[in-house]
Design a protein around this motif. Structure first.
Motif, PDB file in Angstrom:
ATOM      1  N   ARG A 130       0.824  -1.203   0.125  1.00  0.00           N
ATOM      2  CA  ARG A 130       0.076  -0.179  -0.010  1.00  0.00           C
ATOM      3  C   ARG A 130       0.835   1.447  -0.074  1.00  0.00           C
ATOM      4  O   ARG A 130       0.425   2.478  -0.481  1.00  0.00           O
ATOM      5  CB  ARG A 130      -0.870   0.056   1.110  1.00  0.00           C
ATOM      6  CG  ARG A 130      -2.149  -0.921   0.915  1.00  0.00           C
ATOM      7  CD  ARG A 130      -3.258  -0.617   1.891  1.00  0.00           C
ATOM      8  NE  ARG A 130      -2.798  -1.159   3.366  1.00  0.00           N
ATOM      9  CZ  ARG A 130      -2.963  -2.185   4.087  1.00  0.00           C
ATOM     10  NH1 ARG A 130      -3.437  -3.301   3.270  1.00  0.00           N
ATOM     11  NH2 ARG A 130      -2.662  -2.481   5.146  1.00  0.00           N
ATOM     12  N   LEU A 131       2.180   1.212   0.560  1.00  0.00           N
ATOM     13  CA  LEU A 131       3.023   2.269   0.542  1.00  0.00           C
ATOM     14  C   LEU A 131       3.866   2.301  -0.618  1.00  0.00           C
ATOM     15  O   LEU A 131       4.450   3.394  -0.662  1.00  0.00           O
ATOM     16  CB  LEU A 131       3.772   2.202   1.837  1.00  0.00           C
ATOM     17  CG  LEU A 131       3.318   2.243   3.084  1.00  0.00           C
ATOM     18  CD1 LEU A 131       4.048   1.891   4.282  1.00  0.00           C
ATOM     19  CD2 LEU A 131       2.588   3.739   3.426  1.00  0.00           C
ATOM     20  N   GLY A 132       3.626   1.339  -1.497  1.00  0.00           N
ATOM     21  CA  GLY A 132       4.359   1.734  -2.862  1.00  0.00           C
ATOM     22  C   GLY A 132       5.662   0.805  -3.018  1.00  0.00           C
ATOM     23  O   GLY A 132       6.376   0.965  -3.784  1.00  0.00           O
ATOM     24  N   ALA A 133       6.102   0.074  -1.756  1.00  0.00           N
ATOM     25  CA  ALA A 133       7.168  -0.759  -1.943  1.00  0.00           C
ATOM     26  C   ALA A 133       6.913  -1.989  -2.763  1.00  0.00           C
ATOM     27  O   ALA A 133       5.925  -2.433  -2.971  1.00  0.00           O
ATOM     28  CB  ALA A 133       7.526  -1.161  -0.560  1.00  0.00           C
ATOM     29  N   ARG A 134       8.165  -2.439  -3.345  1.00  0.00           N
ATOM     30  CA  ARG A 134       8.103  -3.876  -3.869  1.00  0.00           C
ATOM     31  C   ARG A 134       9.084  -4.729  -3.575  1.00  0.00           C
ATOM     32  O   ARG A 134      10.179  -4.169  -2.993  1.00  0.00           O
ATOM     33  CB  ARG A 134       8.432  -3.528  -5.500  1.00  0.00           C
ATOM     34  CG  ARG A 134       7.551  -2.600  -6.162  1.00  0.00           C
ATOM     35  CD  ARG A 134       6.119  -3.143  -6.233  1.00  0.00           C
ATOM     36  NE  ARG A 134       5.026  -2.479  -6.849  1.00  0.00           N
ATOM     37  CZ  ARG A 134       3.901  -2.026  -6.236  1.00  0.00           C
ATOM     38  NH1 ARG A 134       3.922  -2.250  -4.940  1.00  0.00           N
ATOM     39  NH2 ARG A 134       3.002  -1.095  -6.528  1.00  0.00           N
ATOM     40  N   PRO A 135       8.705  -6.052  -3.470  1.00  0.00           N
ATOM     41  CA  PRO A 135       9.660  -6.891  -3.115  1.00  0.00           C
ATOM     42  C   PRO A 135      10.888  -7.073  -3.930  1.00  0.00           C
ATOM     43  O   PRO A 135      10.694  -6.878  -5.235  1.00  0.00           O
ATOM     44  CB  PRO A 135       9.063  -8.136  -3.074  1.00  0.00           C
ATOM     45  CG  PRO A 135       7.848  -8.198  -4.030  1.00  0.00           C
ATOM     46  CD  PRO A 135       7.526  -6.610  -4.021  1.00  0.00           C
ATOM     47  N   ALA A 136      12.283  -7.134  -3.371  1.00  0.00           N
ATOM     48  CA  ALA A 136      13.232  -6.956  -4.279  1.00  0.00           C
ATOM     49  C   ALA A 136      14.290  -8.097  -4.004  1.00  0.00           C
ATOM     50  O   ALA A 136      14.761  -8.713  -5.217  1.00  0.00           O
ATOM     51  CB  ALA A 136      13.990  -5.555  -3.884  1.00  0.00           C
ATOM     52  N   GLU A 137      14.407  -8.572  -2.820  1.00  0.00           N
ATOM     53  CA  GLU A 137      15.261  -9.691  -2.776  1.00  0.00           C
ATOM     54  C   GLU A 137      15.069 -10.501  -1.351  1.00  0.00           C
ATOM     55  O   GLU A 137      14.233  -9.984  -0.636  1.00  0.00           O
ATOM     56  CB  GLU A 137      16.812  -9.359  -2.589  1.00  0.00           C
ATOM     57  CG  GLU A 137      17.341  -8.318  -1.518  1.00  0.00           C
ATOM     58  CD  GLU A 137      18.600  -7.940  -1.520  1.00  0.00           C
ATOM     59  OE1 GLU A 137      19.537  -8.484  -1.675  1.00  0.00           O
ATOM     60  OE2 GLU A 137      18.642  -6.534  -1.791  1.00  0.00           O
ATOM     61  N   THR A 138      15.426 -11.575  -1.374  1.00  0.00           N
ATOM     62  CA  THR A 138      15.279 -12.400   0.062  1.00  0.00           C
ATOM     63  C   THR A 138      16.507 -12.305   0.350  1.00  0.00           C
ATOM     64  O   THR A 138      17.671 -13.069   0.111  1.00  0.00           O
ATOM     65  CB  THR A 138      14.694 -13.753  -0.164  1.00  0.00           C
ATOM     66  OG1 THR A 138      13.217 -13.601  -0.942  1.00  0.00           O
ATOM     67  CG2 THR A 138      14.350 -14.469   1.151  1.00  0.00           C
ATOM     68  N   VAL A 139      16.546 -12.522   1.979  1.00  0.00           N
ATOM     69  CA  VAL A 139      17.875 -12.335   2.907  1.00  0.00           C
ATOM     70  C   VAL A 139      17.510 -13.127   4.149  1.00  0.00           C
ATOM     71  O   VAL A 139      16.417 -13.483   4.331  1.00  0.00           O
ATOM     72  CB  VAL A 139      18.328 -11.015   3.221  1.00  0.00           C
ATOM     73  CG1 VAL A 139      18.642 -10.218   1.789  1.00  0.00           C
ATOM     74  CG2 VAL A 139      17.470 -10.300   4.065  1.00  0.00           C
ATOM     75  N   THR A 140      18.703 -13.487   4.637  1.00  0.00           N
ATOM     76  CA  THR A 140      18.373 -14.388   6.121  1.00  0.00           C
ATOM     77  C   THR A 140      19.288 -13.524   7.038  1.00  0.00           C
ATOM     78  O   THR A 140      20.541 -13.566   7.201  1.00  0.00           O
ATOM     79  CB  THR A 140      18.813 -15.647   5.846  1.00  0.00           C
ATOM     80  OG1 THR A 140      18.232 -16.369   4.990  1.00  0.00           O
ATOM     81  CG2 THR A 140      18.860 -16.364   7.185  1.00  0.00           C
ATOM     82  N   PRO A 141      18.591 -12.343   7.765  1.00  0.00           N
ATOM     83  CA  PRO A 141      19.460 -11.689   8.834  1.00  0.00           C
ATOM     84  C   PRO A 141      19.983 -12.535   9.861  1.00  0.00           C
ATOM     85  O   PRO A 141      19.453 -13.265  10.442  1.00  0.00           O
ATOM     86  CB  PRO A 141      18.277 -10.829   9.338  1.00  0.00           C
ATOM     87  CG  PRO A 141      17.214 -10.602   8.313  1.00  0.00           C
ATOM     88  CD  PRO A 141      17.025 -11.989   7.558  1.00  0.00           C
ATOM     89  N   GLY A 142      21.297 -12.191  10.456  1.00  0.00           N
ATOM     90  CA  GLY A 142      21.914 -13.007  11.229  1.00  0.00           C
ATOM     91  C   GLY A 142      21.205 -12.942  12.615  1.00  0.00           C
ATOM     92  O   GLY A 142      21.372 -13.927  13.128  1.00  0.00           O
ATOM     93  N   ASP A 143      20.584 -11.793  13.009  1.00  0.00           N
ATOM     94  CA  ASP A 143      19.982 -11.771  14.241  1.00  0.00           C
ATOM     95  C   ASP A 143      18.659 -12.686  14.372  1.00  0.00           C
ATOM     96  O   ASP A 143      18.487 -13.184  15.423  1.00  0.00           O
ATOM     97  CB  ASP A 143      19.627 -10.275  14.708  1.00  0.00           C
ATOM     98  CG  ASP A 143      18.662  -9.424  13.719  1.00  0.00           C
ATOM     99  OD1 ASP A 143      18.603 -10.033  12.567  1.00  0.00           O
ATOM    100  OD2 ASP A 143      18.009  -8.615  14.350  1.00  0.00           O
ATOM    101  N   SER A 144      17.793 -12.864  13.421  1.00  0.00           N
ATOM    102  CA  SER A 144      16.741 -13.716  13.281  1.00  0.00           C
ATOM    103  C   SER A 144      16.796 -15.054  12.615  1.00  0.00           C
ATOM    104  O   SER A 144      16.190 -16.041  13.180  1.00  0.00           O
ATOM    105  CB  SER A 144      15.662 -12.993  12.652  1.00  0.00           C
ATOM    106  OG  SER A 144      15.922 -13.012  11.480  1.00  0.00           O
ATOM    107  N   GLN A 145      17.796 -15.190  11.659  1.00  0.00           N
ATOM    108  CA  GLN A 145      18.062 -16.416  10.886  1.00  0.00           C
ATOM    109  C   GLN A 145      16.561 -16.994  10.386  1.00  0.00           C
ATOM    110  O   GLN A 145      16.218 -18.146  10.038  1.00  0.00           O
ATOM    111  CB  GLN A 145      18.557 -17.601  11.974  1.00  0.00           C
ATOM    112  CG  GLN A 145      19.987 -17.369  12.349  1.00  0.00           C
ATOM    113  CD  GLN A 145      20.895 -17.282  11.249  1.00  0.00           C
ATOM    114  OE1 GLN A 145      20.969 -18.083  10.488  1.00  0.00           O
ATOM    115  NE2 GLN A 145      21.607 -16.118  11.231  1.00  0.00           N
TER     116      GLN A 145
END
Length: 165
Positions: free
Chosen positions: A138-153
């Motif tokens: 709704r805010l105009g963002a688009r999915p760009a990539e998938t990552v795995t943050p180290g703090d949450s895995q």
């Protein structure tokens, strides 16, 4: 403490890729960390309240910094050119579905562009957090990539906002 209900809710915190708190002191520590972000980066979460006469805290939304190399929380000073401002939000579950997240995040996104000259803005949203993905859309963002943050895995989607949204 109004934000304890937010930070202690397992479902809310799962949506953020974090563990819920189990004591008020842990919630206070999270608030202290947020205040530190305002001191070091002049960015952090805003507490969201209703505009009604009885003003209720409904959650928080704001900007945080993460290291774009590993998607870990950080500061401008610590990561320099690798710093990535992130737009995030979290609401107390009783206040879901009323448009508060979209309204607050849109205002903060605009403030980031206009007052802070932040052109590159993202939201990191766990892949199973469909409600927040809808807010980002709704805010105009688009999915760009998938990552795995180290703090949450946890598998997390990077939603990118166009500079003019």
């Amino acid at each position: 403490m109004a934000l304890y209900e937010l930070f202690a809710d397992a479902e809310v915190m799962h949506g953020l890729g974090k563990a819920p708190v189990s004591a008020v002191e842990e919630a206070r520590a999270m608030i202290d960390d947020a205040i530190a972000g305002w001191r070091t980066d002049r960015l952090g979460p805003f507490t969201l309240e209703t505009a009604a006469a009885d003003r209720q805290v409904v959650g928080q939304a704001g900007l945080m910094i993460f290291d774009s190399r590993d998607c870990s929380p950080s500061t401008w000073a610590d990561v320099g050119r690798h710093a990535q401002p992130e737009l995030g939000w979290a609401l107390i579950r009783a206040h879901w579905g009323h448009g508060y997240a979209t309204e607050a995040a849109a205002a903060i996104r605009d403030w980031a562009h206009e007052s802070r000259s932040i052109d590159r803005l993202v939201s990191l949203i766990p892949s199973d957090n469909v409600r927040s993905q809808r807010v980002a859309e709704r805010l105009g963002a688009r999915p760009a990539e998938t990552v795995t943050p180290g703090d949450s895995q946890r598998k997390t989607i990077v939603w990118r906002y166009a500079p003019d949204t």
